[in-house]
Each structure stands twice: as C-alpha cells, then as structure tokens.
Design a protein around this motif. Sequence first.
Motif, mmCIF file in Angstrom:
data_model
loop_
_atom_site.group_PDB
_atom_site.id
_atom_site.type_symbol
_atom_site.label_atom_id
_atom_site.label_comp_id
_atom_site.label_asym_id
_atom_site.label_seq_id
_atom_site.Cartn_x
_atom_site.Cartn_y
_atom_site.Cartn_z
ATOM 1 N N ASN A 330 0.824 -1.199 0.000
ATOM 2 C CA ASN A 330 0.000 0.000 0.000
ATOM 3 C C ASN A 330 0.864 1.257 0.000
ATOM 4 O O ASN A 330 1.920 1.290 0.635
ATOM 5 N N ASP A 331 0.391 2.286 -0.680
ATOM 6 C CA ASP A 331 1.059 3.588 -0.688
ATOM 7 C C ASP A 331 0.107 4.660 -0.187
ATOM 8 O O ASP A 331 -1.116 4.570 -0.359
ATOM 9 N N GLY A 332 0.660 5.732 0.391
ATOM 10 C CA GLY A 332 -0.155 6.847 0.866
ATOM 11 C C GLY A 332 -1.172 6.400 1.893
ATOM 12 O O GLY A 332 -0.857 5.691 2.852
ATOM 13 N N GLY A 333 -2.434 6.776 1.685
ATOM 14 C CA GLY A 333 -3.495 6.415 2.624
ATOM 15 C C GLY A 333 -4.169 5.101 2.311
ATOM 16 O O GLY A 333 -5.110 4.704 3.016
ATOM 17 N N ALA A 334 -3.738 4.407 1.271
ATOM 18 C CA ALA A 334 -4.343 3.113 0.941
ATOM 19 C C ALA A 334 -4.053 2.104 2.048
ATOM 20 O O ALA A 334 -2.930 2.019 2.554
ATOM 21 N N ALA A 335 -5.065 1.337 2.425
ATOM 22 C CA ALA A 335 -4.923 0.347 3.492
ATOM 23 C C ALA A 335 -5.704 -0.911 3.117
ATOM 24 O O ALA A 335 -6.580 -1.371 3.842
ATOM 25 N N ILE A 336 -5.379 -1.482 1.972
ATOM 26 C CA ILE A 336 -6.074 -2.657 1.454
ATOM 27 C C ILE A 336 -5.415 -3.912 2.020
ATOM 28 O O ILE A 336 -4.189 -4.035 2.008
ATOM 29 N N SER A 337 -6.211 -4.821 2.513
ATOM 30 C CA SER A 337 -5.674 -6.038 3.135
ATOM 31 C C SER A 337 -6.230 -7.280 2.465
ATOM 32 O O SER A 337 -7.292 -7.250 1.837
ATOM 33 N N LEU A 338 -5.522 -8.381 2.610
ATOM 34 C CA LEU A 338 -6.006 -9.676 2.156
ATOM 35 C C LEU A 338 -7.074 -10.209 3.095
ATOM 36 O O LEU A 338 -7.986 -10.930 2.681
ATOM 37 N N ALA A 339 -6.970 -9.870 4.362
ATOM 38 C CA ALA A 339 -7.952 -10.212 5.394
ATOM 39 C C ALA A 339 -7.598 -9.398 6.623
ATOM 40 O O ALA A 339 -6.452 -8.982 6.794
ATOM 41 N N GLY A 340 -8.554 -9.163 7.500
ATOM 42 C CA GLY A 340 -8.279 -8.340 8.665
ATOM 43 C C GLY A 340 -8.196 -6.873 8.283
ATOM 44 O O GLY A 340 -8.722 -6.447 7.251
ATOM 45 N N THR A 341 -7.493 -6.064 9.105
ATOM 46 C CA THR A 341 -7.397 -4.621 8.886
ATOM 47 C C THR A 341 -5.956 -4.216 8.652
ATOM 48 O O THR A 341 -5.081 -4.488 9.471
ATOM 49 N N ALA A 342 -5.717 -3.565 7.531
ATOM 50 C CA ALA A 342 -4.371 -3.111 7.196
ATOM 51 C C ALA A 342 -4.166 -1.675 7.686
ATOM 52 O O ALA A 342 -5.118 -0.934 7.888
ATOM 53 N N ALA A 343 -2.905 -1.293 7.875
ATOM 54 C CA ALA A 343 -2.550 0.078 8.218
ATOM 55 C C ALA A 343 -2.236 0.838 6.946
ATOM 56 O O ALA A 343 -1.722 0.284 5.971
ATOM 57 N N ALA A 344 -2.556 2.140 6.929
ATOM 58 C CA ALA A 344 -2.327 2.966 5.753
ATOM 59 C C ALA A 344 -0.850 2.948 5.359
ATOM 60 O O ALA A 344 0.035 3.143 6.201
ATOM 61 N N GLY A 345 -0.606 2.690 4.100
ATOM 62 C CA GLY A 345 0.747 2.696 3.581
ATOM 63 C C GLY A 345 1.587 1.483 3.949
ATOM 64 O O GLY A 345 2.781 1.445 3.622
ATOM 65 N N LYS A 346 0.991 0.502 4.612
ATOM 66 C CA LYS A 346 1.735 -0.695 5.032
ATOM 67 C C LYS A 346 1.361 -1.905 4.176
ATOM 68 O O LYS A 346 0.529 -1.817 3.275
ATOM 69 N N ASN A 347 1.950 -3.046 4.490
ATOM 70 C CA ASN A 347 1.793 -4.244 3.673
ATOM 71 C C ASN A 347 0.832 -5.252 4.291
ATOM 72 O O ASN A 347 0.601 -5.263 5.504
ATOM 73 N N SER A 348 0.311 -6.123 3.429
ATOM 74 C CA SER A 348 -0.516 -7.245 3.863
ATOM 75 C C SER A 348 -0.023 -8.486 3.120
ATOM 76 O O SER A 348 0.084 -8.478 1.886
ATOM 77 N N THR A 349 0.296 -9.532 3.875
ATOM 78 C CA THR A 349 0.876 -10.736 3.281
ATOM 79 C C THR A 349 0.117 -11.967 3.771
ATOM 80 O O THR A 349 -0.258 -12.048 4.942
ATOM 81 N N GLY A 350 -0.116 -12.921 2.864
ATOM 82 C CA GLY A 350 -0.845 -14.111 3.282
ATOM 83 C C GLY A 350 -0.583 -15.317 2.408
ATOM 84 O O GLY A 350 0.018 -15.217 1.344
ATOM 85 N N TYR A 351 -1.037 -16.473 2.899
ATOM 86 C CA TYR A 351 -0.956 -17.706 2.130
ATOM 87 C C TYR A 351 -2.182 -18.541 2.428
ATOM 88 O O TYR A 351 -2.858 -18.368 3.456
ATOM 89 N N GLU A 352 -2.489 -19.463 1.527
ATOM 90 C CA GLU A 352 -3.565 -20.423 1.753
ATOM 91 C C GLU A 352 -3.236 -21.729 1.053
ATOM 92 O O GLU A 352 -2.649 -21.745 -0.030
ATOM 93 N N PHE A 353 -3.588 -22.841 1.705
ATOM 94 C CA PHE A 353 -3.400 -24.172 1.164
ATOM 95 C C PHE A 353 -4.720 -24.925 1.298
ATOM 96 O O PHE A 353 -5.309 -24.958 2.385
ATOM 97 N N GLY A 354 -5.194 -25.490 0.183
ATOM 98 C CA GLY A 354 -6.508 -26.086 0.247
ATOM 99 C C GLY A 354 -6.738 -27.277 -0.651
ATOM 100 O O GLY A 354 -5.844 -27.731 -1.389
ATOM 101 N N LEU A 355 -7.967 -27.782 -0.589
ATOM 102 C CA LEU A 355 -8.425 -28.940 -1.334
ATOM 103 C C LEU A 355 -9.757 -28.604 -1.996
ATOM 104 O O LEU A 355 -10.661 -28.081 -1.347
ATOM 105 N N ARG A 356 -9.846 -28.896 -3.309
ATOM 106 C CA ARG A 356 -11.087 -28.664 -4.049
ATOM 107 C C ARG A 356 -11.567 -29.957 -4.678
ATOM 108 O O ARG A 356 -10.778 -30.708 -5.265
ATOM 109 N N HIS A 357 -12.876 -30.199 -4.570
ATOM 110 C CA HIS A 357 -13.496 -31.334 -5.241
ATOM 111 C C HIS A 357 -14.747 -30.846 -5.967
ATOM 112 O O HIS A 357 -15.581 -30.141 -5.385
ATOM 113 N N SER A 358 -14.868 -31.187 -7.230
ATOM 114 C CA SER A 358 -16.045 -30.823 -8.007
ATOM 115 C C SER A 358 -16.857 -32.073 -8.351
ATOM 116 O O SER A 358 -16.318 -33.176 -8.432
ATOM 117 N N PHE A 359 -18.133 -31.870 -8.548
ATOM 118 C CA PHE A 359 -19.003 -33.014 -8.889
ATOM 119 C C PHE A 359 -20.085 -32.571 -9.857
ATOM 120 O O PHE A 359 -20.243 -31.389 -10.120
#
Length: 359
Positions: A330-359
Amino acid sequence: MKKSLIALAVLAASGAAMAQSSVTVFGVVDEAVQHVSNSGAGNSVTRLVSGGLSTSRIGFRGVEDLGGGLKAGFWLEAGIAADTGEGNVSGGAGSGLEFKRRATVSLLGNFGEVRLGRDFLASYNTLSSYDPFGDNGIGAIGFIYNRANPTGSTSGNGTFENRKGNTIAYFLPSNLGGFFGQAQIIMGEQTTGPKGNGFSIAGGYANGPLSVSGGYTKLYEGHAPTNKTVGNTADADSYNIGASYDFGVAKAMFVWNEEKLKVPTEVKFSSYLVGLTAPVGNGVAKISYQDLDNKTSGFNGNDASKFSVGYVYNLSKRTALYGTVAHISNDGGAAISLAGTAAAGKNSTGYEFGLRHSF
C-alpha cells in the motif's frame, strides 16, 4: 406378459422424454487454511476459508429440446460457505441457501441465446477470463475492481459487483468463427426514487491460442454505493479490455480496467493485471501482478499493488490440491488487506493451502 408390455412402454416413454430434456446436478466444495498478517496494524488472522481455488457451490441446470433447432434452458446456482455450511451470496455468508450466483431461464437457437434473470455482468467476464486465479482466493483479480471508496483505503462496497439481478441478456451464436458478444439490460424495478437501471456489453474474439475481449458497464442512479462520502445516487461507469496468448509452454494474460463514479467530485480508479499460467508436472503454476492507480482528485497517492504466485496439483479430473501466496503493498493512505485490517501505507501478506473437489 401384459405387465411386461406395460413396463416396456413406460421405459420407452421415459427414454423418449430423457432424449428431449436433461437435468444436471453439479457443484464444488473447496476449503483452505489461510493465514494473513498486516504489518503496522498489529493484527493477523489464521482461519479456514471457502473457495480458495473455486467458489464452493451447488447448482441445477437443464436443457429441453423444443424441436426445429430451438431449446429452452434453466440454471439455478447457489454459493456455499463450505467452512461453516451457510449459504454464500457473492462473498457474504447468510443463514440460508439462495440462488444468487445465477438464476436464469433461456431460449437458445441458431439466433443465439436470450437469457433472463440474475447473472454475471457482461463486462465482468473480461476480468475473470484473463485472471490466472479466476477471481478466487487471495490471488484474485477482485483487488483491482469494485473500488467504490474514494480514499482507496478499502475494496469498495458493491458498485461493480460481478452479478446483477433483473437482467435481460442476448448472446451471439457460437458459430461466428471465434467472434462472441453479449448485450445486457439491467432493470432496477423501483417505483419511486432512483430507478437503478443500467446496461452492460462485452465482445471479443477467441480462436486458437489468441483471445481478446472488452466490456463496458453503465449503472444509473440507485446502483452507486451507500458510502456517504460518495453519495448513494451517483451514476457509475466501468471499462475494461483483456487478452491472452497460449504459447504452449505458458499462457500470458493481461487486463486493464477503469472505473468512475459521477459525483460532485469524480471518483476514478485505473488498474491493470499481467499474469502467466504454465503446466508444471501434474498441475499448473500461476503468477500475477496487479497495480491499482487512484486517480481521484486529492487522493492520487493512495495506490496499491499485489503480487501473487500459486500452484494447483491435480489428483484427478475433479480433485485438486493447491497453494497460493500473495503480498499487497500500500502507498499513501491506501490500506487494502487480504484479510483483517491493514494500516495505511503498510503491507498485507498471506498464504492459503486447500483442497477442491467438483461433482
């Protein structure tokens, strides 16, 4: 003997009926363990989420042959928050199952298709078609569209959500040498106040390794966000173009998107995505970079970018394991997060591991 003849007659009648129409039950169950940390905000979240690779859902679709090349079809599809068992309405969990992913009835023929009901915005298909992550999980292209908030600090609140109810759409026939197109009218149905009408169009060409398309959506009063810093009766416009080329060893993708809200001070965002998918082993590797440019007067520095990388390992045609890592700057006043609440101008980092089944 008589009973046997009756049984054969019933079976024959049943077979004839089945030859004229068909109904399919289908769905996806997708769950992942996700962790997100937000620097400078002092918070992180570890949770089980639904839809890291494909949105969990259940649906019913069918086609009836009416003869003379004419067919009738229906499609009812409901989202599911598989981690809780609740219904899921375009990302928001509810207490019951609702067919808000899609609820349509159609007439199809050599002329194309006329489709009525709740469905994707025509222009949204350009965004999702050229996203390596298919607008799912923490790598999704949703980072760069639906930016209703002029500060750029959040993801907005629904102006350009990917589906609309009360639509009438026409699709070109599929035998046009790779050319395709769709026109869609959005009917607000309000009797007083802002009517909430609009339209969306999209078209393009896909043949062999090349695909290119573009779309435009116009939403009139009543569709704009309830965010009081913007006003809740503003008109809105969205433009996008996208393209991909499959080189065999890898598939390159590109999307450009721009959104405007017409209020006393225009709110405007421009964004793009570049991505790549490649077959690796028994699966597919994915990578994308997304850039969000806030062009709203007074908020120009509130920009952000996201880098995502992932891999899908196919256990079978219907079952897959997957993992994704994403990072937002994020730059300036932007505070976009992957989840939770981000701080303005700071970073948000995440990972996910999962299983999908279709039918």
